[in-house]
Design a protein around this motif. Structure first.
Motif, PDB file in Angstrom:
ATOM      1  N   ASN A 324      76.301 -20.591   6.245  1.00 53.33           N
ATOM      2  CA  ASN A 324      77.306 -20.884   5.217  1.00 53.33           C
ATOM      3  C   ASN A 324      77.306 -22.367   4.853  1.00 53.33           C
ATOM      4  O   ASN A 324      77.506 -22.724   3.687  1.00 53.33           O
ATOM      5  CB  ASN A 324      78.703 -20.490   5.710  1.00 53.33           C
ATOM      6  N   TRP A 326      74.724 -24.370   4.861  1.00 54.91           N
ATOM      7  CA  TRP A 326      73.581 -24.622   3.989  1.00 54.91           C
ATOM      8  C   TRP A 326      73.845 -24.127   2.567  1.00 54.91           C
ATOM      9  O   TRP A 326      73.504 -24.803   1.590  1.00 54.91           O
ATOM     10  CB  TRP A 326      72.326 -23.947   4.556  1.00 54.91           C
ATOM     11  N   VAL A 327      74.457 -22.958   2.439  1.00 55.44           N
ATOM     12  CA  VAL A 327      74.805 -22.462   1.100  1.00 55.44           C
ATOM     13  C   VAL A 327      75.787 -23.427   0.438  1.00 55.44           C
ATOM     14  O   VAL A 327      75.686 -23.707  -0.769  1.00 55.44           O
ATOM     15  CB  VAL A 327      75.390 -21.040   1.171  1.00 55.44           C
ATOM     16  N   PHE A 330      73.866 -26.250  -1.064  1.00 52.59           N
ATOM     17  CA  PHE A 330      73.261 -25.881  -2.348  1.00 52.59           C
ATOM     18  C   PHE A 330      74.328 -25.830  -3.449  1.00 52.59           C
ATOM     19  O   PHE A 330      74.057 -26.190  -4.605  1.00 52.59           O
ATOM     20  CB  PHE A 330      72.544 -24.539  -2.234  1.00 52.59           C
ATOM     21  N   ASP A 331      75.518 -25.405  -3.110  1.00 56.25           N
ATOM     22  CA  ASP A 331      76.613 -25.375  -4.071  1.00 56.25           C
ATOM     23  C   ASP A 331      76.965 -26.792  -4.507  1.00 56.25           C
ATOM     24  O   ASP A 331      77.179 -27.069  -5.701  1.00 56.25           O
ATOM     25  CB  ASP A 331      77.830 -24.689  -3.433  1.00 56.25           C
ATOM     26  N   SER A 341      78.497 -23.403 -10.913  1.00 62.21           N
ATOM     27  CA  SER A 341      78.083 -22.740  -9.686  1.00 62.21           C
ATOM     28  C   SER A 341      79.156 -21.778  -9.214  1.00 62.21           C
ATOM     29  O   SER A 341      80.264 -22.188  -8.866  1.00 62.21           O
ATOM     30  CB  SER A 341      77.797 -23.779  -8.587  1.00 62.21           C
ATOM     31  N   LEU A 346      75.774 -17.538  -5.968  1.00 64.06           N
ATOM     32  CA  LEU A 346      74.840 -18.370  -5.209  1.00 64.06           C
ATOM     33  C   LEU A 346      74.405 -17.654  -3.934  1.00 64.06           C
ATOM     34  O   LEU A 346      73.209 -17.618  -3.592  1.00 64.06           O
ATOM     35  CB  LEU A 346      75.508 -19.699  -4.869  1.00 64.06           C
ATOM     36  N   TYR A 347      75.367 -17.071  -3.215  1.00 66.91           N
ATOM     37  CA  TYR A 347      75.029 -16.291  -2.012  1.00 66.91           C
ATOM     38  C   TYR A 347      74.068 -15.167  -2.363  1.00 66.91           C
ATOM     39  O   TYR A 347      73.039 -14.970  -1.694  1.00 66.91           O
ATOM     40  CB  TYR A 347      76.296 -15.709  -1.375  1.00 66.91           C
ATOM     41  N   LEU A 350      70.483 -16.538  -3.309  1.00 61.26           N
ATOM     42  CA  LEU A 350      69.728 -17.067  -2.172  1.00 61.26           C
ATOM     43  C   LEU A 350      69.372 -15.965  -1.177  1.00 61.26           C
ATOM     44  O   LEU A 350      68.248 -15.916  -0.670  1.00 61.26           O
ATOM     45  CB  LEU A 350      70.537 -18.169  -1.480  1.00 61.26           C
ATOM     46  N   TYR A 351      70.321 -15.072  -0.886  1.00 59.07           N
ATOM     47  CA  TYR A 351      70.057 -14.000   0.069  1.00 59.07           C
ATOM     48  C   TYR A 351      68.947 -13.083  -0.435  1.00 59.07           C
ATOM     49  O   TYR A 351      68.053 -12.699   0.326  1.00 59.07           O
ATOM     50  CB  TYR A 351      71.329 -13.188   0.317  1.00 59.07           C
ATOM     51  N   ILE A 399      65.792 -19.790   3.587  1.00 54.48           N
ATOM     52  CA  ILE A 399      66.969 -18.930   3.701  1.00 54.48           C
ATOM     53  C   ILE A 399      66.697 -17.794   4.675  1.00 54.48           C
ATOM     54  O   ILE A 399      67.565 -17.422   5.484  1.00 54.48           O
ATOM     55  CB  ILE A 399      67.372 -18.372   2.326  1.00 54.48           C
TER      56      ILE A 399
END
Length: 532
Positions: A324, A326-327, A330-331, A341, A346-347, A350-351, A399
């Motif tokens: 979380n 790291w996400v 990125f946010d 964003s 975003l989750y 990336l996932y 990721i």
């Protein structure tokens, strides 16, 4: 439908479940069809104070009242009626930890949560004494460590309980625990469905030299099984829960349970050969056993279902917290670049990108150890990301490796059950934030465990829904009806889940990653020693 719900609310045909999780307190009100009709939640976070992970009593009540108020407000907004009575209430919380009080009901030391790996000495002594696994998180390990440390408060202890047990006590005046929650406090006798009497005696003999003014059986809560009554909401308790004063006292409560037990219920995993995995801030997988394990494993907890049947649990303190973070980075980057964003998008982006990575994450390695990790023997943790010059360093692999490592410690424990003990598991049901992006966490979990993983549509409701179902079972079960039958008959008969089977290339990739993971633990140890 709205009329039926209104009628249920006005006539107390609803049940309420409240779960105090690690990052969120959630209240879920369910109707006669066992489906949620209103909910409210409160975000909170533990603090690291004086080298202890803790939550204050003030934060507990603030969060509990806020989540209840939001749920009650939704009832009034959607159905036009105030919430004044409820058929039954259930309370659940993160298991284990240490909450102790004196004879005046005053807390003696700040709440020590499950996240603290500070009881290694006690854990080892008690495991050897009982010949039964006593993990560091367990309440009895915290109590004995306090005795070993000769902490000043131990002579004043009148009552020890868990988070759920504490809230239940304040709302009802009763010092009780559900058997599943109690099984993370002290070992349970599977025949009597209460604390193991022989081990209680062994513990009392162990601490006799301290000349303390209490015996263990006098300070622990009474144990109840699912379906039994755990008293009712007092007038004082009603005011504590609902600060508006609308909620009436006298509402029955079911035995308070831990998040392990409510996870079993929420995924219909209380029968033998069933299992579930809860993945969020921490991650734990539970398998209902057909027989006892062949030996004691420090990596495996033995707990029970809310009805007192034996469950093997592999529990890892760390799961998604570092992922979380790291996400979140990125946010932040997206905002700095002036981009709109949306965190959910975003989750998801990336996932799903992680599914395009190399099966073994391209040689990357990471550890999401924000705190210590019992399974791999770390009292403290340091989040790490590593790569070699030859690693395939791209966003998909980056990721993917953080999704993989979120399950690394868990896999070590589950390999003991599935490979060494040959425990039979037909499928495992997943719930928690790790599974929120459809198909991704599910795919990674299937690869890690090499078992089909199902996620039900209701899994997102989590433990608050699970404890609401236990409250419903208490007041709505037929005579002598088992919890397994009740869940199958009244709750899950028409609820379908999506199942993903493990893919051979992903299973091989995860095994290759685990070789790096185990070999690299020396690096994690060095990081802990360096970053003091």
């Amino acid at each position: 439908m709205s009329f039926e719900v209104n009628h249920a609310i006005l006539n107390g045909k609803t049940t309420l479940g409240i779960e105090l999780g690690s990052t969120r307190i959630k209240a879920v009100l369910i109707g006669e069809d066992q489906s949620p009709i209103a909910s409210g939640s409160h975000v909170w976070e533990n603090s690291y104070t004086n080298q202890i992970w803790t939550y204050s009593l003030e934060d507990i009540w603030k969060g509990l009242q806020d989540s209840y108020q939001k749920m009650a407000a939704e009832v009034k907004q959607r159905y036009g009626v105030p919430l004044q009575t409820i058929g039954a209430i259930g309370l659940s919380g993160m298991m284990h930890g240490y909450m102790v009080f004196n004879k005046d009901g005053e807390q003696l030391v700040p709440f020590r949560t499950w996240r603290n790996n500070i009881t290694e000495q006690a854990s080892k002594v008690l495991t050897e004494l009982f010949h039964y696994p006593i993990p560091q998180r367990w309440s009895i390990a915290h109590l004995y460590q306090a005795v070993l440390n000769q902490e000043a408060h131990i002579a004043q202890i009148d009552f020890q309980t868990t988070l759920a047990g504490y809230v239940h006590w304040k709302l009802t005046g009763q010092k009780v625990l559900g058997v599943g929650e109690a099984s993370g406090v002290f070992p349970i006798d599977l025949t009597t469905k209460t604390y193991n009497a022989k081990m209680i005696q062994q513990f009392n003999e162990l601490i006799a030299v301290q000349n303390l003014p209490w015996k263990l059986e006098d300070v622990l809560p009474q144990v109840l099984v699912a379906g039994e009554s755990a008293c009712a909401l007092t007038e004082e308790g009603a005011k504590l829960l609902d600060v508006s004063g609308e909620l009436k006292p006298g509402i029955p409560l079911c035995p308070p349970e831990g998040d392990a037990g409510t996870g079993m219920v929420a995924t219909n995993s209380v029968a033998q050969r069933t299992g579930n995995v809860s993945a969020g801030t921490s991650v734990f997988a539970m398998v209902v056993l057909e027989k006892e394990l062949s030996q004691v494993y420090s990596e495996i907890d033995l707990v029970t279902t809310p009805t007192g049947n034996l469950v093997a649990m592999a529990h890892a303190n760390n799961c998604s917290s570092d992922l979380n973070a790291w996400v979140g980075l990125f946010d932040e980057f997206a905002k700095v670049m002036g981009l709109d964003s949306d965190l959910n998008q975003l989750y998801s982006t990336l996932y799903n990108l992680a599914l395009q990575g190399d099966p073994d994450c391209g040689g990357l390695l990471a550890y999401g150890y924000l705190s210590g990790e019992h399974i791999t023997h770390f009292e403290e943790g340091r989040p790490l990301f590593l790569r070699s010059p030859g690693s395939k360093f791209n966003l998909a692999n980056f990721i993917r490796v953080h999704l993989f490592t979120a399950l690394g410690a868990l896999k070590i424990g589950m390999d003991i059950l599935l490979k060494q003990e040959a425990v039979k598991l037909e499928e495992i049901l997943g719930h928690g934030g790790f599974f929120k992006t459809e198909g991704v966490g599910q795919s990674v979990m299937a690869a890690a465990l090499n078992v089909p993983v199902s996620v039900m549509e209701t899994a997102g409701e989590g433990g608050a829904w699970g404890i609401a179902l236990l409250a419903s079972y208490m007041i709505n079960k037929e005579e002598n009806e088992t919890l397994e039958n009740y869940l199958s008959r009244k709750v899950f008969s028409e609820k379908m889940g999506k199942t993903m089977s493990p893919q051979p290339k992903d299973v091989e990739g995860f095994e290759a990653f685990m070789k790096r993971y185990k070999h690299g633990l020396a690096i994690e140890k060095a990081a802990v020693e360096y970053f003091q």
